[in-house]
Design a protein around this motif. Structure first.
Motif, PDB file in Angstrom:
ATOM      1  N   GLY A  89     101.914  28.381  43.447  1.00  0.00           N
ATOM      2  CA  GLY A  89     100.700  29.184  43.372  1.00  0.00           C
ATOM      3  C   GLY A  89      99.499  28.547  44.060  1.00  0.00           C
ATOM      4  N   ASP A  90      99.637  27.311  44.524  1.00  0.00           N
ATOM      5  CA  ASP A  90      98.538  26.636  45.215  1.00  0.00           C
ATOM      6  C   ASP A  90      98.385  27.196  46.625  1.00  0.00           C
ATOM      7  OD1 ASP A  90      98.376  24.979  42.950  1.00  0.00           O
ATOM      8  OD2 ASP A  90      99.822  23.586  43.809  1.00  0.00           O
ATOM      9  N   LYS A  91      97.223  26.947  47.235  1.00  0.00           N
ATOM     10  CA  LYS A  91      96.947  27.452  48.572  1.00  0.00           C
ATOM     11  C   LYS A  91      96.390  26.333  49.454  1.00  0.00           C
ATOM     12  CE  LYS A  91      95.636  32.025  46.833  1.00  0.00           C
ATOM     13  NZ  LYS A  91      95.907  31.761  45.444  1.00  0.00           N
ATOM     14  N   LEU A  92      96.763  26.387  50.737  1.00  0.00           N
ATOM     15  CA  LEU A  92      96.175  25.543  51.766  1.00  0.00           C
ATOM     16  C   LEU A  92      95.592  26.499  52.792  1.00  0.00           C
ATOM     17  CD1 LEU A  92      95.705  22.838  53.288  1.00  0.00           C
ATOM     18  CD2 LEU A  92      97.928  23.231  54.362  1.00  0.00           C
ATOM     19  N   GLU A  93      94.295  26.359  53.078  1.00  0.00           N
ATOM     20  CA  GLU A  93      93.635  27.224  54.045  1.00  0.00           C
ATOM     21  C   GLU A  93      93.117  26.386  55.208  1.00  0.00           C
ATOM     22  OE1 GLU A  93      90.657  29.561  52.011  1.00  0.00           O
ATOM     23  OE2 GLU A  93      92.180  30.623  50.847  1.00  0.00           O
ATOM     24  N   ILE A  94      93.411  26.852  56.417  1.00  0.00           N
ATOM     25  CA  ILE A  94      92.956  26.187  57.634  1.00  0.00           C
ATOM     26  C   ILE A  94      91.858  27.057  58.246  1.00  0.00           C
ATOM     27  CG2 ILE A  94      93.623  25.261  59.887  1.00  0.00           C
ATOM     28  CD1 ILE A  94      95.035  23.911  57.485  1.00  0.00           C
ATOM     29  N   PHE A  95      90.688  26.462  58.464  1.00  0.00           N
ATOM     30  CA  PHE A  95      89.530  27.145  59.041  1.00  0.00           C
ATOM     31  C   PHE A  95      89.259  26.565  60.421  1.00  0.00           C
ATOM     32  CE2 PHE A  95      89.024  27.345  54.493  1.00  0.00           C
ATOM     33  CZ  PHE A  95      88.397  28.552  54.222  1.00  0.00           C
ATOM     34  N   GLY A  96      89.400  27.386  61.467  1.00  0.00           N
ATOM     35  CA  GLY A  96      89.070  26.957  62.816  1.00  0.00           C
ATOM     36  C   GLY A  96      87.595  27.168  63.100  1.00  0.00           C
ATOM     37  N   PRO A  97      87.158  26.856  64.322  1.00  0.00           N
ATOM     38  CA  PRO A  97      85.734  26.964  64.662  1.00  0.00           C
ATOM     39  C   PRO A  97      85.155  28.365  64.476  1.00  0.00           C
ATOM     40  CG  PRO A  97      86.924  25.810  66.390  1.00  0.00           C
ATOM     41  CD  PRO A  97      87.944  26.327  65.429  1.00  0.00           C
ATOM     42  N   GLY A  98      85.972  29.403  64.681  1.00  0.00           N
ATOM     43  CA  GLY A  98      85.473  30.771  64.565  1.00  0.00           C
ATOM     44  C   GLY A  98      85.665  31.396  63.203  1.00  0.00           C
ATOM     45  N   ALA A  99      86.186  30.654  62.228  1.00  0.00           N
ATOM     46  CA  ALA A  99      86.442  31.211  60.891  1.00  0.00           C
ATOM     47  C   ALA A  99      85.148  31.364  60.108  1.00  0.00           C
ATOM     48  CB  ALA A  99      87.405  30.308  60.119  1.00  0.00           C
ATOM     49  N   ALA A 100      85.116  32.355  59.257  1.00  0.00           N
ATOM     50  CA  ALA A 100      83.942  32.609  58.410  1.00  0.00           C
ATOM     51  C   ALA A 100      84.121  31.876  57.085  1.00  0.00           C
ATOM     52  CB  ALA A 100      83.788  34.108  58.178  1.00  0.00           C
ATOM     53  N   ASP A 101      83.707  30.610  57.031  1.00  0.00           N
ATOM     54  CA  ASP A 101      83.808  29.848  55.791  1.00  0.00           C
ATOM     55  C   ASP A 101      82.470  29.941  55.044  1.00  0.00           C
ATOM     56  OD1 ASP A 101      83.738  28.044  58.335  1.00  0.00           O
ATOM     57  OD2 ASP A 101      82.489  26.995  56.889  1.00  0.00           O
ATOM     58  N   PRO A 102      82.519  29.833  53.717  1.00  0.00           N
ATOM     59  CA  PRO A 102      81.283  29.935  52.931  1.00  0.00           C
ATOM     60  C   PRO A 102      80.254  28.884  53.339  1.00  0.00           C
ATOM     61  CG  PRO A 102      83.197  30.076  51.509  1.00  0.00           C
ATOM     62  CD  PRO A 102      83.695  29.686  52.874  1.00  0.00           C
ATOM     63  N   PRO A 103      78.988  29.259  53.396  1.00  0.00           N
ATOM     64  CA  PRO A 103      77.933  28.295  53.767  1.00  0.00           C
ATOM     65  C   PRO A 103      77.951  27.079  52.851  1.00  0.00           C
ATOM     66  CG  PRO A 103      77.050  30.516  53.601  1.00  0.00           C
ATOM     67  CD  PRO A 103      78.462  30.570  53.080  1.00  0.00           C
ATOM     68  N   GLY A 104      77.871  25.912  53.436  1.00  0.00           N
ATOM     69  CA  GLY A 104      77.826  24.672  52.663  1.00  0.00           C
ATOM     70  C   GLY A 104      79.171  24.119  52.267  1.00  0.00           C
ATOM     71  N   GLN A 105      80.233  24.912  52.416  1.00  0.00           N
ATOM     72  CA  GLN A 105      81.544  24.464  51.954  1.00  0.00           C
ATOM     73  C   GLN A 105      81.991  23.172  52.637  1.00  0.00           C
ATOM     74  OE1 GLN A 105      84.882  27.198  51.003  1.00  0.00           O
ATOM     75  NE2 GLN A 105      85.786  26.384  52.858  1.00  0.00           N
ATOM     76  N   PHE A 106      81.799  23.081  53.927  1.00  0.00           N
ATOM     77  CA  PHE A 106      82.241  21.900  54.669  1.00  0.00           C
ATOM     78  C   PHE A 106      81.069  21.035  55.117  1.00  0.00           C
ATOM     79  CE2 PHE A 106      85.730  24.984  55.279  1.00  0.00           C
ATOM     80  CZ  PHE A 106      86.754  24.252  54.696  1.00  0.00           C
ATOM     81  N   ALA A 107      79.948  21.142  54.446  1.00  0.00           N
ATOM     82  CA  ALA A 107      78.746  20.399  54.834  1.00  0.00           C
ATOM     83  C   ALA A 107      78.921  18.885  54.686  1.00  0.00           C
ATOM     84  CB  ALA A 107      77.553  20.855  54.003  1.00  0.00           C
ATOM     85  N   ALA A 108      79.729  18.436  53.731  1.00  0.00           N
ATOM     86  CA  ALA A 108      79.868  17.003  53.482  1.00  0.00           C
ATOM     87  C   ALA A 108      81.194  16.431  53.970  1.00  0.00           C
ATOM     88  CB  ALA A 108      79.705  16.721  51.988  1.00  0.00           C
ATOM     89  N   GLY A 109      82.071  17.266  54.512  1.00  0.00           N
ATOM     90  CA  GLY A 109      83.357  16.772  54.974  1.00  0.00           C
ATOM     91  C   GLY A 109      84.229  17.922  55.443  1.00  0.00           C
ATOM     92  N   LYS A 110      85.330  17.591  56.088  1.00  0.00           N
ATOM     93  CA  LYS A 110      86.202  18.612  56.645  1.00  0.00           C
ATOM     94  C   LYS A 110      87.312  19.048  55.708  1.00  0.00           C
ATOM     95  CE  LYS A 110      85.364  17.697  61.462  1.00  0.00           C
ATOM     96  NZ  LYS A 110      85.891  18.105  62.733  1.00  0.00           N
ATOM     97  N   VAL A 111      87.424  18.408  54.537  1.00  0.00           N
ATOM     98  CA  VAL A 111      88.437  18.783  53.567  1.00  0.00           C
ATOM     99  C   VAL A 111      87.752  18.994  52.213  1.00  0.00           C
ATOM    100  CG1 VAL A 111      90.544  18.067  52.372  1.00  0.00           C
ATOM    101  CG2 VAL A 111      90.221  17.456  54.775  1.00  0.00           C
ATOM    102  N   VAL A 112      88.039  20.128  51.594  1.00  0.00           N
ATOM    103  CA  VAL A 112      87.482  20.457  50.283  1.00  0.00           C
ATOM    104  C   VAL A 112      88.641  20.803  49.353  1.00  0.00           C
ATOM    105  CG1 VAL A 112      86.020  22.066  48.991  1.00  0.00           C
ATOM    106  CG2 VAL A 112      85.325  21.323  51.264  1.00  0.00           C
ATOM    107  N   ALA A 113      88.627  20.269  48.140  1.00  0.00           N
ATOM    108  CA  ALA A 113      89.660  20.565  47.148  1.00  0.00           C
ATOM    109  C   ALA A 113      89.095  21.478  46.077  1.00  0.00           C
ATOM    110  CB  ALA A 113      90.158  19.271  46.501  1.00  0.00           C
ATOM    111  N   GLY A 114      89.925  22.417  45.632  1.00  0.00           N
ATOM    112  CA  GLY A 114      89.553  23.325  44.552  1.00  0.00           C
ATOM    113  C   GLY A 114      90.183  22.881  43.258  1.00  0.00           C
ATOM    114  N   LEU A 115      89.369  22.723  42.231  1.00  0.00           N
ATOM    115  CA  LEU A 115      89.836  22.281  40.923  1.00  0.00           C
ATOM    116  C   LEU A 115      90.093  23.499  40.050  1.00  0.00           C
ATOM    117  CD1 LEU A 115      87.205  19.448  40.424  1.00  0.00           C
ATOM    118  CD2 LEU A 115      89.493  19.263  41.420  1.00  0.00           C
ATOM    119  N   LEU A 116      91.319  23.656  39.593  1.00  0.00           N
ATOM    120  CA  LEU A 116      91.724  24.810  38.798  1.00  0.00           C
ATOM    121  C   LEU A 116      91.224  24.666  37.361  1.00  0.00           C
ATOM    122  CD1 LEU A 116      93.437  27.425  38.798  1.00  0.00           C
ATOM    123  CD2 LEU A 116      95.361  25.996  38.054  1.00  0.00           C
TER     124      LEU A 116
END
Length: 123
Positions: free
Chosen positions: A46-73
């Motif tokens: 049920g886990d997900k891995l999402e790859i965001f390229g340069p043209g992807a619409a990622d949420p503002p601030g999501q990658f502001a501090a790094g290129k990898v973000v983990a979601g805590l269930l």
């Protein structure tokens, strides 16, 4: 708040196609969804891995501090958000989602961005 696991990992990359192909062709993961510079790989648990390229619409601030973000269930995202606020943790934007999947980004004390996730479809 009780974290039950890591439900999601997001990766922002300038090398979208090579990263997408690595996870599909080398790691043997099957894309569940693809849209331009964005791919979602669903894992059997049920886990997900999402790859965001340069043209992807990622949420503002999501990658502001790094290129990898983990979601805590978590079981109850609203309760977890309230606990973060009470602890003085900075939230990023508003809670987002729908259809049983909700997320909220926040900054840990060192500035690292994480995501809380409530996923009704996660075992």
């Amino acid at each position: 708040m009780r974290v039950r696991g890591i439900s999601w990992v997001g990766v922002k990359t300038d090398s979208y196609q090579s990263m997408r192909n690595f996870f599909a062709d080398v790691a043997g993961m099957t894309p569940d969804h693809e849209d331009g510079d964005f791919t979602v790989f669903g894992l059997p648990g049920g886990d997900k891995l999402e790859i965001f390229g340069p043209g992807a619409a990622d949420p503002p601030g999501q990658f502001a501090a790094g290129k990898v973000v983990a979601g805590l269930l978590v079981d109850d995202i609203d309760e977890a958000i309230a606990e973060l606020r009470a602890a003085g943790i900075a939230l990023i934007g508003e809670k987002q989602g729908g259809d049983g999947y909700w997320w909220q980004h926040f900054r840990a004390p060192d500035g690292t961005v994480f995501e809380l996730a409530e996923d009704a479809g996660h075992p």
